[in-house]
Design a protein around this motif. Structure first.
Motif, PDB file in Angstrom:
ATOM      1  N   ILE A  23     -45.617  25.642 -14.117  1.00 25.06           N
ATOM      2  CA  ILE A  23     -44.345  26.109 -13.571  1.00 25.06           C
ATOM      3  C   ILE A  23     -43.907  27.304 -14.404  1.00 25.06           C
ATOM      4  N   ARG A  24     -43.543  28.396 -13.739  1.00 28.10           N
ATOM      5  CA  ARG A  24     -43.106  29.600 -14.444  1.00 28.10           C
ATOM      6  C   ARG A  24     -41.591  29.676 -14.425  1.00 28.10           C
ATOM      7  N   THR A  25     -41.008  29.876 -15.606  1.00 29.14           N
ATOM      8  CA  THR A  25     -39.559  29.981 -15.726  1.00 29.14           C
ATOM      9  C   THR A  25     -39.212  31.198 -16.571  1.00 29.14           C
ATOM     10  N   GLU A  26     -37.937  31.600 -16.525  1.00 28.83           N
ATOM     11  CA  GLU A  26     -37.481  32.679 -17.388  1.00 28.83           C
ATOM     12  C   GLU A  26     -37.459  32.186 -18.823  1.00 28.83           C
ATOM     13  N   THR A  27     -37.622  33.116 -19.735  1.00 28.63           N
ATOM     14  CA  THR A  27     -37.634  32.764 -21.150  1.00 28.63           C
ATOM     15  C   THR A  27     -36.223  32.598 -21.696  1.00 28.63           C
ATOM     16  N   LEU A  31     -35.443  37.388 -24.476  1.00 25.73           N
ATOM     17  CA  LEU A  31     -36.628  38.149 -24.065  1.00 25.73           C
ATOM     18  C   LEU A  31     -36.425  38.680 -22.650  1.00 25.73           C
ATOM     19  N   ASP A  32     -36.946  39.855 -22.380  1.00 22.03           N
ATOM     20  CA  ASP A  32     -36.833  40.493 -21.066  1.00 22.03           C
ATOM     21  C   ASP A  32     -37.596  39.672 -20.026  1.00 22.03           C
ATOM     22  N   PRO A  33     -36.903  39.079 -19.028  1.00 25.45           N
ATOM     23  CA  PRO A  33     -37.572  38.222 -18.044  1.00 25.45           C
ATOM     24  C   PRO A  33     -38.526  38.959 -17.110  1.00 25.45           C
ATOM     25  N   THR A  34     -38.453  40.301 -17.066  1.00 32.34           N
ATOM     26  CA  THR A  34     -39.422  41.051 -16.261  1.00 32.34           C
ATOM     27  C   THR A  34     -40.730  41.243 -17.011  1.00 32.34           C
ATOM     28  N   ARG A  35     -40.708  40.953 -18.320  1.00 28.97           N
ATOM     29  CA  ARG A  35     -41.907  41.126 -19.136  1.00 28.97           C
ATOM     30  C   ARG A  35     -42.482  39.811 -19.664  1.00 28.97           C
ATOM     31  N   GLN A  37     -42.627  35.368 -19.356  1.00 28.26           N
ATOM     32  CA  GLN A  37     -42.386  34.134 -18.608  1.00 28.26           C
ATOM     33  C   GLN A  37     -42.795  32.958 -19.476  1.00 28.26           C
ATOM     34  N   THR A  38     -42.136  31.845 -19.265  1.00 27.93           N
ATOM     35  CA  THR A  38     -42.504  30.615 -19.952  1.00 27.93           C
ATOM     36  C   THR A  38     -43.278  29.744 -18.979  1.00 27.93           C
ATOM     37  N   LEU A  39     -44.421  29.237 -19.409  1.00 30.02           N
ATOM     38  CA  LEU A  39     -45.227  28.326 -18.609  1.00 30.02           C
ATOM     39  C   LEU A  39     -44.861  26.907 -19.020  1.00 30.02           C
ATOM     40  N   ARG A  47     -42.238  22.863 -22.203  1.00 31.35           N
ATOM     41  CA  ARG A  47     -42.711  24.236 -22.361  1.00 31.35           C
ATOM     42  C   ARG A  47     -44.105  24.214 -22.973  1.00 31.35           C
ATOM     43  N   LEU A  48     -45.033  24.953 -22.338  1.00 31.86           N
ATOM     44  CA  LEU A  48     -46.406  25.018 -22.816  1.00 31.86           C
ATOM     45  C   LEU A  48     -46.665  26.289 -23.615  1.00 31.86           C
ATOM     46  N   LYS A  49     -46.169  27.411 -23.084  1.00 33.60           N
ATOM     47  CA  LYS A  49     -46.477  28.687 -23.720  1.00 33.60           C
ATOM     48  C   LYS A  49     -45.599  29.770 -23.100  1.00 33.60           C
ATOM     49  N   THR A  50     -45.222  30.757 -23.884  1.00 35.99           N
ATOM     50  CA  THR A  50     -44.539  31.942 -23.371  1.00 35.99           C
ATOM     51  C   THR A  50     -45.560  33.066 -23.345  1.00 35.99           C
ATOM     52  N   VAL A  51     -45.666  33.749 -22.188  1.00 35.42           N
ATOM     53  CA  VAL A  51     -46.702  34.766 -22.013  1.00 35.42           C
ATOM     54  C   VAL A  51     -46.103  36.107 -21.578  1.00 35.42           C
ATOM     55  N   PHE A  52     -46.751  37.178 -21.986  1.00 35.06           N
ATOM     56  CA  PHE A  52     -46.368  38.534 -21.596  1.00 35.06           C
ATOM     57  C   PHE A  52     -46.939  38.810 -20.215  1.00 35.06           C
TER      58      PHE A  52
END
Length: 55
Positions: A23-27, A31-35, A37-39, A47-52
């Motif tokens: 599931i992708r959510t805003e960070t 952090l800029d949500p256009t750049r 996302q949190t998985l 929360r599994l990981k925050t990715v660029f």
């Protein structure tokens, strides 16, 4: 598979999740949500990981 580029292991429910299934959510934390996302785990929501994702 934990440690692989495609699989992420949830530390709460021990489910191994493919990046496409997460599931992708805003960070959080400004952090800029256009750049970024949190998985999150689709089973328990942890929360599994925050990715660029953008330049």
């Amino acid at each position: 598979m934990p440690g692989s580029e495609d699989g992420l292991e949830c530390s709460t429910c021990t489910t191994v999740v493919d990046r496409e299934d997460a599931i992708r959510t805003e960070t959080m934390g400004g952090l800029d949500p256009t750049r970024w996302q949190t998985l999150c785990c689709p089973d328990c929501g942890t929360r599994l990981k925050t990715v660029f994702v953008g330049e």
